[in-house]
Design a protein around this motif. Structure first.
Motif, PDB file in Angstrom:
ATOM      1  N   VAL A 176       0.865  -1.189   0.000  1.00  0.00           N
ATOM      2  CA  VAL A 176       0.000   0.000   0.000  1.00  0.00           C
ATOM      3  C   VAL A 176       0.894   1.229   0.000  1.00  0.00           C
ATOM      4  CG1 VAL A 176      -1.762   1.301   1.246  1.00  0.00           C
ATOM      5  CG2 VAL A 176      -1.842  -1.209   1.221  1.00  0.00           C
ATOM      6  N   ALA A 177       0.762   2.074  -1.012  1.00  0.00           N
ATOM      7  CA  ALA A 177       1.564   3.295  -1.144  1.00  0.00           C
ATOM      8  C   ALA A 177       0.698   4.502  -0.796  1.00  0.00           C
ATOM      9  CB  ALA A 177       2.124   3.429  -2.556  1.00  0.00           C
ATOM     10  N   ILE A 178       1.130   5.268   0.210  1.00  0.00           N
ATOM     11  CA  ILE A 178       0.395   6.462   0.648  1.00  0.00           C
ATOM     12  C   ILE A 178       1.370   7.641   0.604  1.00  0.00           C
ATOM     13  CG2 ILE A 178      -1.030   7.473   2.470  1.00  0.00           C
ATOM     14  CD1 ILE A 178      -1.594   4.691   3.495  1.00  0.00           C
ATOM     15  N   PRO A 179       1.513   8.286  -0.553  1.00  0.00           N
ATOM     16  CA  PRO A 179       2.487   9.377  -0.693  1.00  0.00           C
ATOM     17  C   PRO A 179       1.961  10.686  -0.136  1.00  0.00           C
ATOM     18  CG  PRO A 179       1.372   9.004  -2.764  1.00  0.00           C
ATOM     19  CD  PRO A 179       0.842   7.966  -1.816  1.00  0.00           C
ATOM     20  N   PRO A 180       2.873  11.644   0.114  1.00  0.00           N
ATOM     21  CA  PRO A 180       2.476  12.966   0.599  1.00  0.00           C
ATOM     22  C   PRO A 180       2.165  13.903  -0.556  1.00  0.00           C
ATOM     23  CG  PRO A 180       4.846  12.819   0.573  1.00  0.00           C
ATOM     24  CD  PRO A 180       4.341  11.484   0.063  1.00  0.00           C
ATOM     25  N   TRP A 181       1.728  15.104  -0.213  1.00  0.00           N
ATOM     26  CA  TRP A 181       1.344  16.084  -1.233  1.00  0.00           C
ATOM     27  C   TRP A 181       2.505  16.967  -1.668  1.00  0.00           C
ATOM     28  CZ3 TRP A 181       2.276  21.157  -0.134  1.00  0.00           C
ATOM     29  CH2 TRP A 181       2.463  21.489   1.210  1.00  0.00           C
ATOM     30  N   LYS A 205      -2.888   5.067  -2.884  1.00  0.00           N
ATOM     31  CA  LYS A 205      -3.845   6.054  -2.383  1.00  0.00           C
ATOM     32  C   LYS A 205      -3.128   7.393  -2.338  1.00  0.00           C
ATOM     33  CE  LYS A 205      -4.947   7.688   1.542  1.00  0.00           C
ATOM     34  NZ  LYS A 205      -5.407   9.052   1.111  1.00  0.00           N
ATOM     35  N   PRO A 206      -3.346   8.250  -3.319  1.00  0.00           N
ATOM     36  CA  PRO A 206      -2.591   9.509  -3.394  1.00  0.00           C
ATOM     37  C   PRO A 206      -3.037  10.503  -2.338  1.00  0.00           C
ATOM     38  CG  PRO A 206      -4.286   9.473  -5.074  1.00  0.00           C
ATOM     39  CD  PRO A 206      -4.332   8.129  -4.405  1.00  0.00           C
ATOM     40  N   ALA A 207      -2.245  11.532  -2.161  1.00  0.00           N
ATOM     41  CA  ALA A 207      -2.626  12.623  -1.264  1.00  0.00           C
ATOM     42  C   ALA A 207      -3.879  13.306  -1.803  1.00  0.00           C
ATOM     43  CB  ALA A 207      -1.479  13.618  -1.143  1.00  0.00           C
ATOM     44  N   SER A 208      -4.785  13.641  -0.900  1.00  0.00           N
ATOM     45  CA  SER A 208      -6.051  14.248  -1.325  1.00  0.00           C
ATOM     46  C   SER A 208      -5.852  15.614  -1.970  1.00  0.00           C
ATOM     47  CB  SER A 208      -6.996  14.379  -0.119  1.00  0.00           C
ATOM     48  OG  SER A 208      -7.269  13.107   0.441  1.00  0.00           O
ATOM     49  N   ALA A 209      -4.736  16.289  -1.654  1.00  0.00           N
ATOM     50  CA  ALA A 209      -4.493  17.621  -2.222  1.00  0.00           C
ATOM     51  C   ALA A 209      -3.956  17.561  -3.640  1.00  0.00           C
ATOM     52  CB  ALA A 209      -3.523  18.402  -1.327  1.00  0.00           C
ATOM     53  N   PRO A 238     -10.518   9.413   1.266  1.00  0.00           N
ATOM     54  CA  PRO A 238     -10.163  10.019   2.553  1.00  0.00           C
ATOM     55  C   PRO A 238      -9.378   9.052   3.418  1.00  0.00           C
ATOM     56  CG  PRO A 238     -12.497   9.444   2.494  1.00  0.00           C
ATOM     57  CD  PRO A 238     -11.975   9.236   1.112  1.00  0.00           C
ATOM     58  N   GLY A 239      -8.378   9.595   4.110  1.00  0.00           N
ATOM     59  CA  GLY A 239      -7.540   8.739   4.935  1.00  0.00           C
ATOM     60  C   GLY A 239      -8.284   8.082   6.071  1.00  0.00           C
ATOM     61  N   GLY A 240      -9.259   8.784   6.655  1.00  0.00           N
ATOM     62  CA  GLY A 240      -9.979   8.212   7.786  1.00  0.00           C
ATOM     63  C   GLY A 240     -10.829   7.015   7.437  1.00  0.00           C
ATOM     64  N   ALA A 241     -11.262   6.903   6.198  1.00  0.00           N
ATOM     65  CA  ALA A 241     -12.106   5.775   5.796  1.00  0.00           C
ATOM     66  C   ALA A 241     -11.324   4.789   4.937  1.00  0.00           C
ATOM     67  CB  ALA A 241     -13.343   6.285   5.041  1.00  0.00           C
ATOM     68  N   ASP A 244      -7.720   3.718   6.533  1.00  0.00           N
ATOM     69  CA  ASP A 244      -7.784   2.725   7.602  1.00  0.00           C
ATOM     70  C   ASP A 244      -8.025   1.328   7.056  1.00  0.00           C
ATOM     71  OD1 ASP A 244      -7.347   4.684   9.406  1.00  0.00           O
ATOM     72  OD2 ASP A 244      -9.400   4.793  10.181  1.00  0.00           O
ATOM     73  N   VAL A 245      -8.865   1.212   6.041  1.00  0.00           N
ATOM     74  CA  VAL A 245      -9.127  -0.103   5.452  1.00  0.00           C
ATOM     75  C   VAL A 245      -7.857  -0.671   4.825  1.00  0.00           C
ATOM     76  CG1 VAL A 245     -10.384  -1.319   3.619  1.00  0.00           C
ATOM     77  CG2 VAL A 245     -11.563   0.350   5.053  1.00  0.00           C
ATOM     78  N   LEU A 246      -7.095   0.178   4.153  1.00  0.00           N
ATOM     79  CA  LEU A 246      -5.897  -0.293   3.470  1.00  0.00           C
ATOM     80  C   LEU A 246      -4.823  -0.745   4.454  1.00  0.00           C
ATOM     81  CD1 LEU A 246      -5.578   2.386   0.632  1.00  0.00           C
ATOM     82  CD2 LEU A 246      -6.500   0.076   0.452  1.00  0.00           C
ATOM     83  N   VAL A 247      -4.548   0.052   5.486  1.00  0.00           N
ATOM     84  CA  VAL A 247      -3.456  -0.297   6.403  1.00  0.00           C
ATOM     85  C   VAL A 247      -3.838  -1.437   7.332  1.00  0.00           C
ATOM     86  CG1 VAL A 247      -2.530   2.030   6.309  1.00  0.00           C
ATOM     87  CG2 VAL A 247      -4.107   1.427   8.136  1.00  0.00           C
ATOM     88  N   ASP A 248      -5.146  -1.661   7.548  1.00  0.00           N
ATOM     89  CA  ASP A 248      -5.582  -2.751   8.421  1.00  0.00           C
ATOM     90  C   ASP A 248      -5.880  -4.038   7.663  1.00  0.00           C
ATOM     91  OD1 ASP A 248      -5.388  -1.420  10.827  1.00  0.00           O
ATOM     92  OD2 ASP A 248      -7.418  -0.610  10.721  1.00  0.00           O
TER      93      ASP A 248
END
Length: 389
Positions: A176-181, A205-209, A238-241, A244-248
Motif C-alpha cells: 500500500v503506497a500512501i504518498p504525501p502532497w 492512495k494519493p494525497a487528497s491535495a 479520505p484517509g480516515g475511511a 484505515d481499510v488499506l493499512v488494516d
C-alpha cells in the motif's frame, strides 16, 4: 545492457528556449484541465458519484480535475485484486518488470514539461521545484529498474564447507503506497514503481491535495504501457475511511508512506481482532532499546513569526515522545536557527499542534489579500509562504 545510472539533468530556465517550451507546456496542460478521473481496480476503471475536486492553490477558482472517491468497500476490493494479480506478477522475470520502469521513465522524460506544469498548477510549485520533482521521479524509475536487475541474480554469501549457498530476494505481496502532497510526483512515483518492479503489486492512495498527478501516472502505466490488470490499483479516498481499510487489511503485506505529525493512532496500533501489517515496528522498538540508541524528538519544520506569537519551549520535550507507535526516549533537542523568525520546533502534543494551526490561520489573515499573492506562472516570480493548515 543498460548504461550506468546518471541523474536526469535539470532544466536551465536562464535559456529563452527552455522558458518558451515550459510556457507552451503550461498552456497545453491548462487546455486539458477539468476532466474526471476514475479509480482503477483490477484493470477496471470505476467512476463514482462522489469525487475529489482538485484546484489550483494559488487560484482556487481554477479546477485542475475531479477524481473519483473510493469507498471502504472499493478499497477492500482493490487490495483483493492486487492479491490475485500478485500470484502471476511475482513470476514475471525481473528484466521484464524493469522494462516497464524504463519505458515509463522514457515517456515521462518526453513529457517532462507537461508533468512539471501540472505540478505548478495543482501543487503551486515554482518552475524550478516542479522541474526537479519530475527529474527525481525519472531518476527513481531509472535507478530502481537497474537495482532490480542487480538484485534478481543470486548474491554472494559466505562460503560454507560442503554446502552450496545462494541468497535470493523474493517479493512479499500487496504493498500500500500512501504518498504525501509536497512531492506529488517524485515520492509518489518512487513508492509505486519500487513496489511494482520488485515483484509486488501496488495499491496507490494519493494525497487528497494532489490526486491528478497520481492519476496521470496511473494512466501512463495502465493505459500507455499496458501493465497487467491488478498490478497497480488506483484508489484515492479520505484517509480516515479508505486509509484505515488499506493499512488494516489482512492481505496488505507492507505499507510505504511518509510520516507526518501527528500520526493517527488507528494507523499505528492494530484494532482488536485485526492483524496489523505494521507489527514489525514492535520488533524495531526492541532492537532500538537493546542497542540503547537515543533518537531525537520528531521535529516540525515551520516558520515562526512574532505576530503569530510562536514561542520555543525546548524544556517541554525532555519527556518521551510517541512517534510511529514507538515509545522513544528523547534528549533535549538542539534548536538550529536558520535566520530571523525561522527555527526547527519540536511538536509533541496534539493540543500544541491545534494551537499552532490557529496561529497560522490568524497569520494568514494578516498577509496580503489572496488576489495580491504571486502566482508561480513565471520562472522569476516570487512566491509567498505556503501554509498547509
Amino acid at each position: 545492457m543498460k548504461r550506468p545510472f546518471t541523474n536526469e539533468p535539470l532544466t536551465d530556465f536562464s535559456q529563452p528556449a527552455n522558458v518558451e517550451a515550459f510556457s507552451a507546456a503550461l498552456d497545453s496542460v491548462r487546455g486539458r484541465l477539468g476532466p474526471t478521473y476514475p479509480l482503477i481496480i483490477g484493470g477496471e476503471k470505476i467512476f463514482t458519484e462522489q469525487v475529489f475536486t482538485s484546484t489550483n492553490p494559488a487560484k482556487p477558482s481554477e479546477i485542475i480535475g475531479r477524481v473519483s472517491k473510493a469507498t471502504p468497500e472499493l478499497a477492500d476490493r482493490a487490495v483483493r485484486a492486487a492479491a490475485v494479480a500478485f500470484e502471476t506478477w511475482r513470476r514475471v522475470p525481473a528484466a521484464e518488470r524493469a522494462r516497464y520502469l524504463f519505458s515509463a521513465a522514457k515517456i515521462m522524460r518526453q513529457r517532462k514539461h507537461e508533468f512539471s506544469a501540472l505540478m505548478v498548477l495543482e501543487a503551486g510549485k515554482t518552475w524550478v521545484e516542479a522541474d526537479a520533482d519530475t527529474a527525481e521521479a525519472i531518476d527513481f524509475m531509472e535507478f530502481y529498474g537497474r537495482e532490480m536487475l542487480r538484485l534478481c541474480c543470486p548474491l554472494p554469501t559466505l562460503p560454507e564447507p560442503a554446502h552450496e549457498t545462494e541468497l535470493h530476494y523474493i517479493p512479499l505481496g500487496v504493498g500500500v503506497a500512501i504518498p504525501p502532497w509536497n512531492f506529488p510526483n517524485a515520492i509518489m512515483t518512487g513508492m509505486t514503481t519500487a513496489t511494482i518492479v520488485s515483484g509486488n503489486t501496488a495499491v496507490l492512495k494519493p494525497a487528497s491535495a494532489t490526486p491528478v498527478i497520481a492519476a496521470w501516472l496511473a494512466e501512463l502505466l495502465t493505459d500507455e504501457l499496458h501493465l497487467p490488470p491488478g498490478v497497480l490499483n488506483f484508489v484515492p479516498g479520505p484517509g480516515g475511511a479508505v486509509g484505515d481499510v488499506l493499512v488494516d487489511h489482512p492481505l496488505a503485506r507492507f505499507i510505504v508512506f511518509t510520516l507526518r505529525q501527528p500520526v493517527p493512532e488507528p494507523q499505528m496500533h492494530p484494532r482488536p481482532g485485526r492483524r496489523s501489517p505494521l507489527r514489525r515496528l514492535q520488533h524495531e522498538r526492541h532492537r532500538l532499546q537493546g542497542r540503547r540508541q537515543r533518537l531525537p524528538a520528531a521535529v516540525h519544520t515551520g516558520q515562526s513569526d512574532q505576530r503569530a506569537g510562536v514561542r520555543l519551549r525546548p524544556d517541554r520535550f525532555r519527556k518521551p515522545v510517541r512517534s510511529l507507535g514507538l515509545l522513544i526516549s528523547a534528549p533535549r533537542p538542539k534548536l538550529r536557527r536558520e535566520g530571523r523568525g525561522q527555527a526547527l520546533r519540536p511538536v509533541t502534543h496534539r493540543s500544541q499542534a491545534a494551537e499552532e494551526e490557529a496561529q497560522h490561520r490568524r497569520l494568514l489573515h494578516e498577509l496580503e489579500p489572496p488576489h495580491q499573492l504571486a502566482l508561480p506562472i513565471e520562472p522569476s516570480q516570487p512566491v509567498h509562504r505556503v501554509f498547509d493548515v
